[in-house]
Design an enzyme around this catalytic site. Structure first.
Site, PDB file in Angstrom:
ATOM      1  N   SER A 100      45.142  41.940  40.289  1.00 46.81           N
ATOM      2  CA  SER A 100      46.029  41.127  41.088  1.00 46.81           C
ATOM      3  C   SER A 100      45.521  39.557  40.829  1.00 46.81           C
ATOM      4  O   SER A 100      45.837  39.111  39.507  1.00 46.81           O
ATOM      5  CB  SER A 100      46.052  41.517  42.701  1.00 46.81           C
ATOM      6  N   MET A 101      45.082  38.941  41.606  1.00 45.24           N
ATOM      7  CA  MET A 101      44.381  37.413  41.596  1.00 45.24           C
ATOM      8  C   MET A 101      43.359  37.391  40.229  1.00 45.24           C
ATOM      9  O   MET A 101      43.411  36.668  39.644  1.00 45.24           O
ATOM     10  CB  MET A 101      43.797  36.983  42.641  1.00 45.24           C
ATOM     11  N   ASP A 226      55.501  48.314  43.349  1.00 47.21           N
ATOM     12  CA  ASP A 226      54.487  47.383  43.849  1.00 47.21           C
ATOM     13  C   ASP A 226      55.434  46.063  44.556  1.00 47.21           C
ATOM     14  O   ASP A 226      56.634  45.672  44.166  1.00 47.21           O
ATOM     15  CB  ASP A 226      53.909  46.453  42.727  1.00 47.21           C
ATOM     16  N   HIS A 255      50.800  48.161  44.802  1.00 45.18           N
ATOM     17  CA  HIS A 255      50.097  47.050  44.446  1.00 45.18           C
ATOM     18  C   HIS A 255      48.607  47.530  44.397  1.00 45.18           C
ATOM     19  O   HIS A 255      47.912  47.413  43.723  1.00 45.18           O
ATOM     20  CB  HIS A 255      50.118  45.998  45.426  1.00 45.18           C
TER      21      HIS A 255
END
Length: 286
Positions: A100-101, A226, A255
């Site tokens: 993700s990030m 997601d 996600h």
């Protein structure tokens, strides 16, 4: 408790990152997602270490047990922190895994620091190539979306964490105990860090960073369902920007693949680590 200093603040106080370093073998560095800490990788760290890897995971500044300064929450600084980790621990031939990030951090590191010490890359549930809507990224979110997130964090960040984790897992096959554990990983984050990272998501376009990774064995993994970083706008576009990568959609995946598809993700990461840098990746694990 292992702490690694990356810089000092304006008053000379150390800014340190908490990290864990487990196992022996080729190094794998795991970058966690927002708003959690390194412990989200529990299942993958165990599998990688058991599979003959040295596994390094750390808490991003402002999160987990790392220092919590009032500034420095941008992707250039995060990439510099990663550089400090790789250099201080003298890691080479690294498999870099961003969730993700963390995927944004990984590709920013590849461009900002020329991918030094990294030979393999995995981007899982990536926020790349960007979160905001633009002419080149019409599937992105409007500015109002990020303003709403910031408003909810200011009002009650614990309620926001509960709502975020519900979307992260979206009915995935996780026990109630696991859901509560995942929520607990976000509690140590500061409000300052959570708000600043929302702004960093909104303002950062990683499209120009992606080219720095095209010559590496790269694995892009994304859930088809997601709801936080939608499949077409993020997984598919990230894969398209890395033409040599292997794209592995997880059918029905949300996600939070580290929890909902933990064993499958671990096997795919082990396959990447075992791939010689100049060869193509092995077939997908189903």
């Amino acid at each position: 408790m292992s702490m690694l200093q990356v810089e000092t603040d304006s008053l000379g106080r150390p800014i340190e990152l908490y990290y864990e370093d487990t196992g022996y073998g080729p190094p794998v560095v795991l970058l966690h997602g927002y708003p959690f800490d390194h412990a989200m990788w529990e299942e993958q760290a165990f599998a990688l270490a058991s599979g003959g890897c040295r596994v390094i995971s750390y808490d991003r500044r402002g999160f987990g047990q790392s220092s919590k300064p009032v500034d420095g929450y941008n992707f250039n600084r995060f990439a510099d922190d990663l550089k400090a980790v790789l250099e201080t621990l003298d890691l080479h031939d690294v498999t870099l895994v961003g969730f993700s990030m963390g995927a944004g951090e990984a590709v920013r590191y590849m461009s900002r620091h020329l991918g030094q010490r990294v030979t393999r890359l995995a981007l899982v549930s990536a926020i790349t190539p960007g979160m905001s809507r633009s002419k080149d990224h019409p599937e992105g979110e409007d500015e109002a979306k990020f303003d709403d997130i910031a408003t909810r964090i200011r009002a009650d960040r614990f309620a926001y964490i509960e709502q975020f984790v519900a979307r992260l897992l979206d009915g995935g096959n996780c026990s109630r105990a696991t859901v509560e554990w995942i929520k607990s990983l976000a509690v140590p984050a500061t409000r300052i860090a959570m708000l600043a990272c929302v702004r960093a998501f909104a303002e950062t376009d990683f499209t120009g960073d992606m080219a720095a990774a095209i010559n590496l064995p790269a694995l892009v993994i994304h859930g088809t369902e997601d709801r936080i970083a939608p499949f077409a706008a993020h997984g598919k576009r990230t894969s398209d920007l890395l033409p040599g990568s292997i794209f592995r959609p997880y059918e029905g995946g949300t996600h939070g693949l580290f929890a909902t598809h933990g064993a499958m993700l671990s096997e795919d990461l082990l396959g990447l680590v075992r791939t010689p840098p100049t060869l193509t990746l092995p077939p997908p694990v189903f």
